[in-house]
Design a protein around this motif. Structure first.
Motif, mmCIF file in Angstrom:
data_model
loop_
_atom_site.group_PDB
_atom_site.id
_atom_site.type_symbol
_atom_site.label_atom_id
_atom_site.label_comp_id
_atom_site.label_asym_id
_atom_site.label_seq_id
_atom_site.Cartn_x
_atom_site.Cartn_y
_atom_site.Cartn_z
ATOM 1 N N GLU A 297 -28.954 2.567 132.612
ATOM 2 C CA GLU A 297 -28.195 1.796 131.631
ATOM 3 C C GLU A 297 -28.178 0.324 132.006
ATOM 4 N N ILE A 298 -28.022 0.053 133.315
ATOM 5 C CA ILE A 298 -28.036 -1.334 133.767
ATOM 6 C C ILE A 298 -29.392 -1.973 133.479
ATOM 7 N N LYS A 299 -30.449 -1.236 133.809
ATOM 8 C CA LYS A 299 -31.792 -1.779 133.581
ATOM 9 C C LYS A 299 -32.065 -2.013 132.108
ATOM 10 N N SER A 300 -31.516 -1.145 131.263
ATOM 11 C CA SER A 300 -31.757 -1.283 129.828
ATOM 12 C C SER A 300 -30.804 -2.268 129.163
ATOM 13 N N SER A 301 -29.798 -2.748 129.895
ATOM 14 C CA SER A 301 -28.793 -3.642 129.322
ATOM 15 C C SER A 301 -28.985 -5.095 129.723
ATOM 16 N N PHE A 302 -29.725 -5.341 130.795
ATOM 17 C CA PHE A 302 -29.825 -6.691 131.324
ATOM 18 C C PHE A 302 -31.266 -7.191 131.350
ATOM 19 N N ASP A 303 -31.389 -8.481 131.216
ATOM 20 C CA ASP A 303 -32.683 -9.137 131.287
ATOM 21 C C ASP A 303 -33.120 -9.205 132.748
ATOM 22 N N ALA A 304 -34.311 -8.710 133.036
ATOM 23 C CA ALA A 304 -34.767 -8.613 134.421
ATOM 24 C C ALA A 304 -34.972 -9.979 135.063
ATOM 25 N N LEU A 305 -35.332 -10.980 134.278
ATOM 26 C CA LEU A 305 -35.656 -12.296 134.837
ATOM 27 C C LEU A 305 -34.415 -13.108 135.203
ATOM 28 N N THR A 306 -33.369 -13.000 134.397
ATOM 29 C CA THR A 306 -32.189 -13.843 134.598
ATOM 30 C C THR A 306 -30.938 -13.087 135.039
ATOM 31 N N GLY A 307 -30.882 -11.790 134.828
ATOM 32 C CA GLY A 307 -29.677 -11.030 135.131
ATOM 33 C C GLY A 307 -28.634 -11.116 134.040
ATOM 34 N N LEU A 308 -28.946 -11.807 132.935
ATOM 35 C CA LEU A 308 -28.030 -11.891 131.810
ATOM 36 C C LEU A 308 -28.228 -10.684 130.898
ATOM 37 N N LEU A 309 -27.267 -10.470 129.994
ATOM 38 C CA LEU A 309 -27.418 -9.397 129.019
ATOM 39 C C LEU A 309 -28.651 -9.629 128.168
ATOM 40 N N ASN A 310 -29.349 -8.538 127.819
ATOM 41 C CA ASN A 310 -30.468 -8.720 126.895
ATOM 42 C C ASN A 310 -29.941 -8.835 125.461
ATOM 43 N N ARG A 311 -30.830 -9.085 124.533
ATOM 44 C CA ARG A 311 -30.425 -9.377 123.161
ATOM 45 C C ARG A 311 -29.578 -8.255 122.553
ATOM 46 N N GLY A 312 -30.091 -7.030 122.623
ATOM 47 C CA GLY A 312 -29.391 -5.909 121.986
ATOM 48 C C GLY A 312 -28.019 -5.667 122.576
ATOM 49 N N LYS A 313 -27.926 -5.689 123.904
ATOM 50 C CA LYS A 313 -26.649 -5.404 124.536
ATOM 51 C C LYS A 313 -25.651 -6.539 124.314
ATOM 52 N N PHE A 314 -26.142 -7.786 124.299
ATOM 53 C CA PHE A 314 -25.223 -8.901 124.057
ATOM 54 C C PHE A 314 -24.553 -8.765 122.693
ATOM 55 N N PHE A 315 -25.354 -8.512 121.660
ATOM 56 C CA PHE A 315 -24.783 -8.422 120.313
ATOM 57 C C PHE A 315 -23.854 -7.212 120.199
ATOM 58 N N SER A 316 -24.188 -6.125 120.892
ATOM 59 C CA SER A 316 -23.337 -4.940 120.860
ATOM 60 C C SER A 316 -21.977 -5.216 121.503
ATOM 61 N N VAL A 317 -22.000 -5.831 122.685
ATOM 62 C CA VAL A 317 -20.750 -6.122 123.394
ATOM 63 C C VAL A 317 -19.969 -7.214 122.669
ATOM 64 N N ALA A 318 -20.667 -8.252 122.210
ATOM 65 C CA ALA A 318 -19.991 -9.351 121.513
ATOM 66 C C ALA A 318 -19.275 -8.861 120.261
ATOM 67 N N ALA A 319 -19.903 -7.933 119.540
ATOM 68 C CA ALA A 319 -19.269 -7.381 118.341
ATOM 69 C C ALA A 319 -17.965 -6.672 118.704
ATOM 70 N N GLN A 320 -17.963 -5.944 119.831
ATOM 71 C CA GLN A 320 -16.733 -5.265 120.280
ATOM 72 C C GLN A 320 -15.664 -6.279 120.670
ATOM 73 N N VAL B 212 -25.114 -8.481 135.918
ATOM 74 C CA VAL B 212 -25.860 -7.328 136.427
ATOM 75 C C VAL B 212 -25.235 -6.790 137.714
ATOM 76 N N SER B 213 -24.391 -7.599 138.357
ATOM 77 C CA SER B 213 -23.732 -7.139 139.577
ATOM 78 C C SER B 213 -22.504 -6.309 139.288
ATOM 79 N N LYS B 214 -22.119 -6.226 138.017
ATOM 80 C CA LYS B 214 -20.905 -5.498 137.653
ATOM 81 C C LYS B 214 -21.225 -4.053 137.284
ATOM 82 N N ASP B 215 -20.210 -3.227 137.314
ATOM 83 C CA ASP B 215 -20.334 -1.861 136.817
ATOM 84 C C ASP B 215 -20.140 -1.944 135.313
ATOM 85 N N PHE B 216 -21.222 -2.099 134.573
ATOM 86 C CA PHE B 216 -21.144 -2.494 133.170
ATOM 87 C C PHE B 216 -20.254 -1.612 132.300
#
Length: 379
Positions: free
Chosen positions: A203-226, A279-283
């Motif tokens: 889940e972590i690998k599928s939620s975060f951008d590997a290059l920067t450690g930031l949320l990827n596009r899909g996960k950002f919009f999902s979390v931001a909507a919540q 990415v260091s957090k327990d998402f």
């Protein structure tokens, strides 16, 4: 060796890691056996009242008493499951006490017959309950001692001898099966925990951008909507960052420097917003109602930020200006400054939808680009 036996062939840490599973399993099994025990006493009371199946009417009150005790415990099991798990050892001992007590007293009440119900209870509880091996041995030995003592006090020697023989057989077999069954269960718990850990890592690998450690596009919009749905009065703003001349960086300096520019931008955003890399957090345990801002990489050289901990528009703009200033100061190898165009929009009741907010921020970004780049525009 003794420690390993006590924890069914595992070390103490493994057993402790499985404690929540053990408590939940014990609670379920306590309820199953107690339900069975309620029904046993219910039918025994009826058979005794009707004076059938060898149960005489003199024992009706005995069965009714245990029926009431078991029923009261059943109600407690249904309405207070968390307490049963919290005080798991006490619940387990109480369950064993009422059932073994019933078995012993039933044996005493039939002095001319070898005991049967006690042995049945002994076997099924040994296979059902998980505790520490030595504790189970102590509990079983104590109640077995009471059982044998009552047999020799109230029964003829030959019948008491028969009870002793039967108990030795059942005791030996039950303890062996108890160890084997519970070892298998703990092994299943260990495998399940391992599977959960793998799922969390995926889940972590599928939620975060590997290059920067930031949320990827899909996960950002999902979390931001919540986040937008959960917060009504808090000031929030959506910010889009697009690096200027990124194609030229790749073409002139190479893709390796381009990747470094992306990494530096992500790190700069994290440092400026004063929060740890997501990415260091327990998402799954993120607190969506906390004051932490969210940051993500949309892809390529585009970044997005949901600012949550600002006072007003000026504060939001100043926070983003820190990011832009730090990017402009970058001087690493051949990379002499990173320029970026930034668009910000305040989240209002009208643009509470993340897609609407994104469009407004994108419009602001377009104005920033058109007005000369490397600047911030708030729309």
């Amino acid at each position: 060796m003794f420690t390993s036996i006590n924890y069914y062939g595992y070390d103490k840490k493994t057993y402790t890691d499985c404690r929540n599973f053990i408590r939940t399993t014990n609670r379920k099994h306590i309820k199953i056996l107690n339900t069975w025990f309620v029904l046993v006493n219910f039918f025994y009371a009826i058979f005794s009242a009707l004076n059938i199946f060898g149960l005489n009417q003199e024992r009706v009150l005995f069965y009714i008493l245990f029926f009431i005790i078991a029923l009261a415990f059943e109600v407690f099991l249904i309405f207070f499951p968390n307490l049963i798990e919290k005080y798991n050892s006490f619940s387990l001992v109480f369950s064993l006490t009422i059932m073994f007590g019933f078995g012993i007293l039933s044996s005493v009440a039939q002095p001319y017959m070898p005991a049967s119900i006690f042995l049945i209870i002994f076997a099924i509880t040994s296979l059902s309950y998980i505790t520490k091996m030595f504790l189970m041995l102590i509990i079983d030995t104590i109640y077995s001692g009471f059982f044998i003592l009552s047999s020799y006090l109230y029964k003829t020697f030959s019948i008491a001898y028969n009870d002793t023989y039967n108990l030795i057989i059942v005791y030996t077999l039950s303890i062996a099966l108890h160890y084997t069954f519970q070892r298998t269960r703990i092994h299943q718990f260990v495998l399940y925990q391992h599977d959960l850990q793998i799922q969390k890592e995926l889940e972590i690998k599928s939620s975060f951008d590997a290059l920067t450690g930031l949320l990827n596009r899909g996960k950002f919009f999902s979390v931001a909507a919540q986040v937008l749905r959960k917060n009504d009065d808090e000031y929030m703003a959506l910010c889009l960052i697009d690096l200027d001349g990124f194609k030229e960086i790749n073409d002139k300096l190479g893709h390796q420097i381009g990747d470094k520019a992306i990494q530096i931008t992500g790190k700069t955003i994290i440092q400026a917003l004063n929060f740890d890399s997501p990415v260091s957090k327990d998402f799954p345990d993120w607190q969506l109602d906390s004051n932490n801002s969210l940051a993500g990489r949309l892809g390529g050289d585009e970044f997005i930020i949901l600012l949550k901990d600002c006072l007003d528009d000026n504060d939001a703009k100043n926070r983003v200006k820190v990011i832009l200033d730090n990017l402009n100061k970058v001087n690493i190898d051949e990379l002499k400054g990173i320029q970026a165009s930034i668009g910000i929009t305040r989240i209002t009741c009208e643009n509470k939808d993340i897609d609407i907010a994104y469009k407004k921020a994108d419009d602001a970004l377009y104005v920033s680009k058109r007005s000369g780049k490397n600047q911030i525009y708030m729309g």
